[in-house]
Scaffold this active site. Structure first.
Site, short mmCIF file in Angstrom:
data_model
loop_
_atom_site.label_atom_id
_atom_site.label_comp_id
_atom_site.label_asym_id
_atom_site.label_seq_id
_atom_site.Cartn_x
_atom_site.Cartn_y
_atom_site.Cartn_z
N CYS A 127 0.83 -1.21 0.00
CA CYS A 127 0.00 0.00 0.00
C CYS A 127 0.87 1.26 0.00
O CYS A 127 1.79 1.38 0.82
CB CYS A 127 -0.92 0.00 1.22
SG CYS A 127 -2.03 1.42 1.23
N LYS A 169 2.15 -9.59 -0.29
CA LYS A 169 1.97 -8.78 -1.51
C LYS A 169 2.86 -7.56 -1.38
O LYS A 169 2.83 -6.86 -0.36
CB LYS A 169 0.50 -8.39 -1.64
CG LYS A 169 0.18 -7.63 -2.93
CD LYS A 169 -1.30 -7.72 -3.24
CE LYS A 169 -1.67 -6.96 -4.50
NZ LYS A 169 -2.08 -5.58 -4.22
N GLY A 231 -0.45 -6.05 -12.11
CA GLY A 231 -0.21 -4.73 -12.68
C GLY A 231 -0.48 -4.75 -14.17
O GLY A 231 0.22 -5.41 -14.93
C1 FMN Z 1 -8.62 1.85 -5.20
C2 FMN Z 1 -7.56 0.82 -4.95
C3 FMN Z 1 -7.48 0.22 -3.70
C4 FMN Z 1 -6.49 -0.73 -3.45
N1 FMN Z 1 -6.46 -1.34 -2.23
C5 FMN Z 1 -5.57 -2.35 -2.00
C6 FMN Z 1 -5.57 -3.09 -0.79
O1 FMN Z 1 -6.40 -2.88 0.11
N2 FMN Z 1 -4.66 -4.09 -0.64
C7 FMN Z 1 -3.75 -4.38 -1.62
O2 FMN Z 1 -2.94 -5.29 -1.46
N3 FMN Z 1 -3.70 -3.69 -2.77
C8 FMN Z 1 -4.61 -2.71 -3.00
N4 FMN Z 1 -4.60 -2.07 -4.21
C9 FMN Z 1 -3.67 -2.47 -5.26
C10 FMN Z 1 -4.26 -3.54 -6.18
O3 FMN Z 1 -4.48 -4.75 -5.48
C11 FMN Z 1 -3.31 -3.82 -7.36
O4 FMN Z 1 -2.09 -4.25 -6.83
C12 FMN Z 1 -3.08 -2.60 -8.25
O5 FMN Z 1 -4.30 -1.94 -8.54
C13 FMN Z 1 -2.39 -3.01 -9.57
O6 FMN Z 1 -3.17 -3.95 -10.28
P1 FMN Z 1 -4.07 -3.50 -11.56
O7 FMN Z 1 -3.16 -2.81 -12.53
O8 FMN Z 1 -4.63 -4.81 -12.08
O9 FMN Z 1 -5.14 -2.58 -11.04
C14 FMN Z 1 -5.57 -1.09 -4.47
C15 FMN Z 1 -5.67 -0.48 -5.73
C16 FMN Z 1 -6.65 0.45 -5.98
C17 FMN Z 1 -6.74 1.06 -7.36
#
Ligand code: FMN
Length: 360
Positions: A127, A169, A231
């Site tokens: 995070c 993670k 990602g």
């Molecule tokens: C609004 C939002 C909230 C997120 N909250 C968390 C979370 O609570 N825990 C976590 O491990 N990652 C969180 N992430 C990260 C996502 O799990 C992911 O790693 C990130 O969006 C990249 O993946 P993507 O390109 O498929 O979106 C969050 C991402 C977004 C956009």
């Protein structure tokens, strides 16, 4: 690369399915497509819908380990901790920076009659938000490997009595100048993590810029435990490309699933080398959006459930023609009746007076 079976890089000329079960600790996942946790978006209602569409693993939004330790009755945490059988396999994600908080929180969670059914405990070292990194937690732990190792060891020791795996993670690193992701991954594995999930961006990228999948490949080569890459995986072709480019065991999809839980069925078909599935039609989109709002309203009460569903309505309507007016209405809905009317109007806007479909 070691000769561990998880490190077999699929060859681009073979037709072996990229959709595979994954062993995590002593446990098995039915496949290798995970829903990446997103605070404010991936609650239990959405997780269950993604699971129905084929997500092989889901995860709660981040929950404070310290909160679990010090919040009597888990008044603030429970909403984020609650899991249901429909979401299984589901991991519970904890964040924090104090090994003692993890020791307490992991045991408390795994002693709980409902939460003990969790597939895994996941530790958030990913995070980027100031409120979290300001306490030394989340991706701030990527700057302090000794503390990160103590946190993982503490969680692993606490979970081992329950035979529940601990997963981690994390990001590429804090920033490009200091990132050594393979070293971080090795530390996590040596500390007892049973599976790693890498969001291939640094902390200072937040969520912008392109994910660097080459880092996922380097992490995969550095460890023997399963690695999920994350990602910019948002559909079948990108899931195939990421797994082929990196050799990762699985893919985690975040933003690509918002308003689009069908992405898991589509990505699974692509990983199996099957013909692309048709996109969901407007009726399926409207019904699924309405189901989300109704279930949230049942859990939280109508006013709050509807208000907290405004964002998901926007995601379901996103990218469709004639959505602008609907989006304006969706941003202010207050009741289930209004949501039902809104979605019915949206759906009927795709048909002309002869019943012909304008868009699916
Ligand atoms: C609004 C939002 C909230 C997120 N909250 C968390 C979370 O609570 N825990 C976590 O491990 N990652 C969180 N992430 C990260 C996502 O799990 C992911 O790693 C990130 O969006 C990249 O993946 P993507 O390109 O498929 O979106 C969050 C991402 C977004 C956009």
């Amino acid at each position: 690369m070691t000769d561990h079976p998880y490190n077999e890089m699929p060859r681009s000329d073979d037709n072996q399915s990229l959709f595979r079960p994954v062993a995590v600790g002593g446990r098995g996942l039915p496949g290798n497509l995970a829903l990446a946790p997103m605070a404010g978006a991936t609650d239990g209602v959405f997780r269950a819908i993604c699971r129905e569409q084929g997500a092989s693993l889901t995860c709660t939004e981040l929950v404070s380990a310290r909160g679990i330790r010090h919040d009597p009755g888990w008044a603030r945490s429970w909403r984020y901790l609650a899991i249901t059988p429909a979401e299984q396999p589901v991991a519970i994600q904890l964040f924090g920076a104090d090994p003692d908080d993890f020791d307490y929180a992991v045991r408390a969670v795994l002693e709980h009659p409902v939460l003990s059914s969790a597939f895994a405990i996941d530790i958030n070292m990913v995070c980027p938000v100031p409120k979290v990194v300001g306490t030394g937690a989340g991706s701030a732990l990527m700057r302090d490997l000794p503390l990160a190792a103590r946190v993982i060891r503490s969680a692993v020791a606490a979970a081992s009595g329950y035979e529940v795996p601990v997963t981690v993670k994390f990001r590429t690193g804090w920033d490009a100048a200091t990132a050594d992701t393979p070293a971080f991954a090795r530390m996590a594995e040596q500390s007892g993590a049973a599976m790693l999930m890498v969001h291939a961006r640094t902390r200072d990228m937040m969520y912008a810029g392109q994910a660097d999948w080459s880092v996922i490949a380097r992490v995969k080569a550095a460890v023997s435990v399963p690695v999920f890459g994350n990602g910019d995986v948002r559909d079948g072709p990108s899931a195939v490309a990421m797994l082929r480019e990196t050799g990762a065991d699985g893919a985690a999809i975040g933003r690509g699933a918002l308003g689009n839980p069908w992405v898991f069925a589509h990505a699974a078909a692509a990983l199996r080398g099957e013909a692309p599935l048709p996109p969901p039609d407007v009726a399926a989109r409207a019904q699924t959006a309405l189901r989300e709002v109704r279930e949230r309203a049942a859990n939280l009460g109508e006013a709050r459930g509807v208000r907290e569903s405004r964002k998901s309505l926007l995601w379901y309507l996103h990218g469709t023609p004639r959505a602008a007016e609907t989006r304006r209405r969706a941003a202010v809905v207050e009741s289930l009746k209004e949501v039902e009317r809104l979605l019915a109007d949206w759906e009927s806007s795709f048909f002309d007076k002869n019943g012909a479909v304008h868009f699916t």
